[in-house]
Design a protein around this motif. Structure first.
Motif, PDB file in Angstrom:
ATOM      1  N   ASP A  25       0.796  -1.225   0.000  1.00 54.21           N
ATOM      2  CA  ASP A  25       0.000   0.000   0.000  1.00 54.21           C
ATOM      3  C   ASP A  25       0.831   1.279   0.000  1.00 54.21           C
ATOM      4  O   ASP A  25       0.297   2.366   0.089  1.00 54.21           O
ATOM      5  CB  ASP A  25      -0.955   0.010   1.192  1.00 54.21           C
ATOM      6  CG  ASP A  25      -0.231  -0.042   2.525  1.00 54.21           C
ATOM      7  OD1 ASP A  25       0.990  -0.250   2.537  1.00 54.21           O
ATOM      8  OD2 ASP A  25      -0.894   0.105   3.553  1.00 54.21           O
ATOM      9  N   GLY A  28       2.250   1.283  13.391  1.00 53.62           N
ATOM     10  CA  GLY A  28       0.873   1.606  13.754  1.00 53.62           C
ATOM     11  C   GLY A  28       0.074   0.346  14.059  1.00 53.62           C
ATOM     12  O   GLY A  28       0.616  -0.739  14.165  1.00 53.62           O
ATOM     13  N   MET A  29      -1.235   0.513  14.150  1.00 55.05           N
ATOM     14  CA  MET A  29      -2.100  -0.569  14.602  1.00 55.05           C
ATOM     15  C   MET A  29      -2.808  -1.322  13.467  1.00 55.05           C
ATOM     16  O   MET A  29      -3.599  -2.193  13.716  1.00 55.05           O
ATOM     17  CB  MET A  29      -3.157  -0.020  15.567  1.00 55.05           C
ATOM     18  CG  MET A  29      -2.567   0.532  16.843  1.00 55.05           C
ATOM     19  SD  MET A  29      -1.660  -0.711  17.790  1.00 55.05           S
ATOM     20  CE  MET A  29      -2.978  -1.785  18.272  1.00 55.05           C
ATOM     21  N   ARG A  30      -2.542  -0.994  12.215  1.00 54.43           N
ATOM     22  CA  ARG A  30      -3.228  -1.707  11.133  1.00 54.43           C
ATOM     23  C   ARG A  30      -2.305  -2.743  10.496  1.00 54.43           C
ATOM     24  O   ARG A  30      -1.088  -2.621  10.528  1.00 54.43           O
ATOM     25  CB  ARG A  30      -3.719  -0.727  10.080  1.00 54.43           C
ATOM     26  CG  ARG A  30      -2.633   0.005   9.347  1.00 54.43           C
ATOM     27  CD  ARG A  30      -3.240   1.078   8.436  1.00 54.43           C
ATOM     28  NE  ARG A  30      -2.200   1.865   7.844  1.00 54.43           N
ATOM     29  CZ  ARG A  30      -1.763   1.711   6.598  1.00 54.43           C
ATOM     30  NH1 ARG A  30      -2.322   0.814   5.829  1.00 54.43           N
ATOM     31  NH2 ARG A  30      -0.801   2.458   6.132  1.00 54.43           N
ATOM     32  N   ASP A  31      -2.921  -3.775   9.924  1.00 56.98           N
ATOM     33  CA  ASP A  31      -2.151  -4.799   9.228  1.00 56.98           C
ATOM     34  C   ASP A  31      -1.569  -4.208   7.947  1.00 56.98           C
ATOM     35  O   ASP A  31      -2.190  -3.376   7.301  1.00 56.98           O
ATOM     36  CB  ASP A  31      -3.036  -5.990   8.857  1.00 56.98           C
ATOM     37  CG  ASP A  31      -3.455  -6.805  10.068  1.00 56.98           C
ATOM     38  OD1 ASP A  31      -2.778  -6.708  11.106  1.00 56.98           O
ATOM     39  OD2 ASP A  31      -4.447  -7.538   9.969  1.00 56.98           O
ATOM     40  N   ARG A  32      -0.376  -4.642   7.582  1.00 53.57           N
ATOM     41  CA  ARG A  32       0.270  -4.224   6.334  1.00 53.57           C
ATOM     42  C   ARG A  32       0.752  -5.473   5.627  1.00 53.57           C
ATOM     43  O   ARG A  32       1.220  -6.418   6.251  1.00 53.57           O
ATOM     44  CB  ARG A  32       1.484  -3.321   6.628  1.00 53.57           C
ATOM     45  CG  ARG A  32       1.221  -2.137   7.524  1.00 53.57           C
ATOM     46  CD  ARG A  32       0.965  -0.813   6.919  1.00 53.57           C
ATOM     47  NE  ARG A  32       1.606  -0.377   5.745  1.00 53.57           N
ATOM     48  CZ  ARG A  32       2.524   0.581   5.693  1.00 53.57           C
ATOM     49  NH1 ARG A  32       2.986   1.135   6.796  1.00 53.57           N
ATOM     50  NH2 ARG A  32       2.997   0.993   4.526  1.00 53.57           N
ATOM     51  N   GLU A  33       0.671  -5.453   4.311  1.00 52.91           N
ATOM     52  CA  GLU A  33       1.129  -6.581   3.510  1.00 52.91           C
ATOM     53  C   GLU A  33       2.476  -6.241   2.894  1.00 52.91           C
ATOM     54  O   GLU A  33       2.659  -5.184   2.297  1.00 52.91           O
ATOM     55  CB  GLU A  33       0.108  -6.862   2.392  1.00 52.91           C
ATOM     56  CG  GLU A  33       0.392  -8.115   1.637  1.00 52.91           C
ATOM     57  CD  GLU A  33      -0.725  -8.459   0.664  1.00 52.91           C
ATOM     58  OE1 GLU A  33      -0.414  -9.093  -0.362  1.00 52.91           O
ATOM     59  OE2 GLU A  33      -1.884  -8.114   0.926  1.00 52.91           O
TER      60      GLU A  33
END
Length: 92
Positions: free
Chosen positions: A33, A82-87
């Motif tokens: 992203d 941060g607190m979100r998933d990342r690919e």
């Protein structure tokens, strides 16, 4: 930190033993992203779970046997993600 397991990356060949199946990393790890190249971490080889505070050399190649034995690890970047998933993607 996360071990790269055979469920994540696995290849078999009936004519080749796992220690003769090589993976060669052709690109830096990058976030799917992200619009710019940013540090997405690294892959390392370690016989034990790595410690975040310790420095490890990045690996550019490993075998399927390394994967099966739990020797290949993903270390995330040092910056807080941060607190979100990342690919994360890479070419091999």
């Amino acid at each position: 930190m996360k071990a790269i397991t055979s469920n994540i990356l696995g290849f078999t060949d009936s004519d080749t033993k796992a220690d003769n199946i090589y993976f060669h990393i052709l690109s830096d790890l990058h976030f799917v992203d992200a619009f710019e190249m940013s540090d997405a971490g690294q892959l390392i080889l370690s016989d034990t779970e790595p410690h975040r505070a310790q420095a490890y050399p990045r690996t550019d190649s490993f075998t399927q046997l390394d994967v099966e034995k739990g020797r290949v690890w993903y270390l995330p970047p040092k910056d807080d993600l941060g607190m979100r998933d990342r690919e994360v993607h890479l070419l091999y």
